[in-house]
Design a protein around this motif. Structure first.
Motif: not given
Length: 127
Positions: A45-46, A50-53, A110-113
């Motif tokens: 979902r995340a 972030d517009d990753v297909p 893409v993310f580091d959360v």
């Protein structure tokens, strides 16, 4: 009749194996199957947000005393490699995982959360 007995025996063995696997999950800690499934769903979902297909993503988790090590691999629609890795320290009702998770697509982070999902709202535990 032999084939029916064999199918029944295979089914019984699979059922026993699944019960044994669930029995190994800690009652008061992180369950590896729940952490991997929740992380899979929330990371997908995340990434999509972030517009990753995302074509597919598959996660596994190994639990320790107070945390789970998570490793996810997958592919985008255009065949770039997806990797989500990190540690989960808490899982809330299949809606949130807390810890440190990093997602990489190709060579781009893409993310580091510190958490994924709705960690502010807790739902009643299912019985």
């Amino acid at each position: 009749m032999g084939k029916t007995r064999r199918n029944w025996a295979v089914g019984a063995l699979l059922a026993a194996a699944s019960v044994a696997a669930v029995a190994c999950e800690p009652a008061d800690g992180l369950a590896s199957s729940a952490v991997s499934a929740t992380t899979d769903r929330l990371a997908t979902r995340a990434l999509k947000a972030d517009d990753v297909p995302v074509q597919w993503l598959s996660c596994s988790a190994v639990t320790g005393t107070r945390q789970a090590s998570v490793d996810c691999v997958g592919r985008t629609d255009d065949q770039r490699k997806i990797s989500v890795r990190g540690r989960v320290t808490e899982q809330l009702d299949d809606t949130c995982v807390r810890g440190r998770l990093t997602a990489t697509v190709g060579a781009r982070e893409v993310f580091d959360v510190g958490g994924l999902g709705n960690c502010g709202k807790r739902t009643p535990a299912r019985s």
